[in-house]
Design a protein around this motif. Sequence first.
Motif, PDB file in Angstrom:
ATOM      1  N   ASP A  36       0.812  -1.208   0.000  1.00 18.07           N
ATOM      2  CA  ASP A  36       0.000   0.000   0.000  1.00 18.07           C
ATOM      3  C   ASP A  36       0.851   1.267   0.000  1.00 18.07           C
ATOM      4  O   ASP A  36       0.465   2.280  -0.546  1.00 18.07           O
ATOM      5  CB  ASP A  36      -0.926   0.014   1.223  1.00 18.07           C
ATOM      6  N   TRP A  38       4.382   1.593  -0.713  1.00 22.15           N
ATOM      7  CA  TRP A  38       5.724   1.605  -1.304  1.00 22.15           C
ATOM      8  C   TRP A  38       6.103   2.912  -1.986  1.00 22.15           C
ATOM      9  O   TRP A  38       7.285   3.245  -2.044  1.00 22.15           O
ATOM     10  CB  TRP A  38       5.935   0.410  -2.228  1.00 22.15           C
ATOM     11  N   PRO A  39       5.168   3.712  -2.534  1.00 27.39           N
ATOM     12  CA  PRO A  39       5.620   4.964  -3.150  1.00 27.39           C
ATOM     13  C   PRO A  39       6.386   5.840  -2.166  1.00 27.39           C
ATOM     14  O   PRO A  39       7.308   6.554  -2.548  1.00 27.39           O
ATOM     15  CB  PRO A  39       4.330   5.642  -3.579  1.00 27.39           C
ATOM     16  N   PHE A  40       6.020   5.716  -0.882  1.00 24.22           N
ATOM     17  CA  PHE A  40       6.707   6.532   0.110  1.00 24.22           C
ATOM     18  C   PHE A  40       8.116   6.011   0.370  1.00 24.22           C
ATOM     19  O   PHE A  40       8.983   6.748   0.823  1.00 24.22           O
ATOM     20  CB  PHE A  40       5.886   6.592   1.395  1.00 24.22           C
ATOM     21  N   LEU A  42       9.976   5.107  -2.129  1.00 21.13           N
ATOM     22  CA  LEU A  42      10.723   5.814  -3.173  1.00 21.13           C
ATOM     23  C   LEU A  42      11.045   7.231  -2.724  1.00 21.13           C
ATOM     24  O   LEU A  42      12.169   7.710  -2.895  1.00 21.13           O
ATOM     25  CB  LEU A  42       9.902   5.867  -4.469  1.00 21.13           C
ATOM     26  N   ILE A  43      10.034   7.877  -2.137  1.00 19.16           N
ATOM     27  CA  ILE A  43      10.235   9.261  -1.703  1.00 19.16           C
ATOM     28  C   ILE A  43      11.319   9.320  -0.622  1.00 19.16           C
ATOM     29  O   ILE A  43      12.230  10.153  -0.676  1.00 19.16           O
ATOM     30  CB  ILE A  43       8.908   9.849  -1.175  1.00 19.16           C
ATOM     31  N   THR A  80       8.620  -0.445  -8.918  1.00 16.05           N
ATOM     32  CA  THR A  80       7.451   0.265  -9.441  1.00 16.05           C
ATOM     33  C   THR A  80       6.538  -0.680 -10.218  1.00 16.05           C
ATOM     34  O   THR A  80       5.314  -0.678 -10.048  1.00 16.05           O
ATOM     35  CB  THR A  80       7.901   1.412 -10.360  1.00 16.05           C
TER      36      THR A  80
END
Lengths: 474, 66
Positions: A36, A38-40, A42-43, A80
Amino acid sequence: MKRGSFVTPLLLILIGVLFLLKNLNPELRIFQFVFDWWPFLLIGWGGLRLLEICVAYFRGAPLPVAGISGGEWTLVVILTLVGSSVWGIQRFSRGDSGWLRVGDIEFFHQTFDYPMDPASKTTSATPRIVIENLRGSVRVIGADAQEVRLTGRKSIRANGSREADAANDSTRLDFTSTGDIVTLRTGHENARDARVRSSLELVVPRGASIEARGRDLDIDIADINGTVDIDCDKAGVRLQNIGGKVRSELRGSDTIRGFDIRGDVELKGRGRDIELENITGQVTISGGYSGETSLRRIARPVRFDSSVTNVRMDGLPGEMRLTLNQLSLEDAAGPVEVRTKSKDVELAGIDGAIKVTTERGDVAIRHSTAPRNPVEVEVKSGNIDFALPSASSLNLRAETARGVIVNDFNSALKEEQSDRGAVLSGALGAGPEVRLKTGRGEVSVRKITPIETGAQTPARKTPVKVEEPKTEKF
Amino acid sequence: MTPFAAFVRAARGPLLLIALGVLMALHRSHDVSFTKTWPVLLILFGLMKLFERLAQRQQFDGEVQP
């Protein structure tokens, strides 16, 4: 001197901690959490790197040529792709059971329940009720009422209560009546990503007609005198005590059950099981059904058409069972016509002419009373078993191109051996024409046993009994 | 190359990564689909290239060193 980055060891530590937590507490939905959020990752990853570079710059330390190395980019791309494809899978699977298992990973969305406010609309005695509910269930009961009463609830599967509330707000029930038509729309298509299911319960005037449309519905309708019209992608249907015509078009039904229907029944589409009992009208079934079709007590003609099987009869006081490899028909009013590709066919107690055409499969016909109507059986490959009372009169011609003929009526019928097959012909008194023909297989014309006439009901067990007299002869 | 130009070049990767993370997070919360927002990454990359050039131009303007 070039110092290595903090990020790689931190990533390793993070992954280690996640797995450790999962191992220590298997209940924890760690992977769900990771997928849920994972984009964070990357950030955070980019942020840490940026921080490192800033620190190096202001200290005057040597800077790396690329902030993120080629190998790291590869990892980012993989992460991604995996992450976003998991979302895709989740969106597809947010369907029926609420969870999906990929390997050892479970994806969950919470379900939120919303009660609907009871509502009612005054109508005439014979309203037409149109129900549009994409997913969920519809239960309609006829009663002595002059209004349509609605109760129900909505369950929304979403990613948190905020999303569920938003979905609830965007799917307000539209319940209107204009003249004789009462319309009920659940508006699920307005919910963007949450999966909404509405369970509706309606009490309607007994004279009502129902029209239900949806994508995935459980439909249960009882005690109405009007017609029923169902158009649905996937549905389970149960109808009881319906006065009017029933028509349904389903692209993937689970089970269709109908009891005590006084109008015609027309079922179209694809699905699994069909069960109809006590139908006063005509029954027409067309499409593909992978399970069992069972019909009982149909007063008027029955037609069944799939791509491989066609069955016609004038009425069915008894029972018909049709599966992928067997058709058994007991106590039907003729003319009975069966055309099929690859099925064993058993007919018993047919009152009327019989015509059976099949490519592969055994055909068994049992007459417990002397046959009065013509019989025509043509099989490409399979045995034919024709049993009739000893005091029957008929005009017989039985032939097999490759196989033997077993004759229980020795003297009266004449057998001619041909190359590899045989022909049995002759007349027993003056009776109907009986034509039995197989390309390859055994034909037996025999006297029916008392067991078969006595116990007519278990039609499915007959093949075993049928074999017995044959073996005795050799 | 000035240290500043080197800094801009080094920061390019992390910034892009952060941008990708933000776009994915937006996609996740279903507000804006990544299929619509991906050109932002291209624009960002172009801007940073441009910025790097500008930083380098300062170098050529101010210094004689090759």
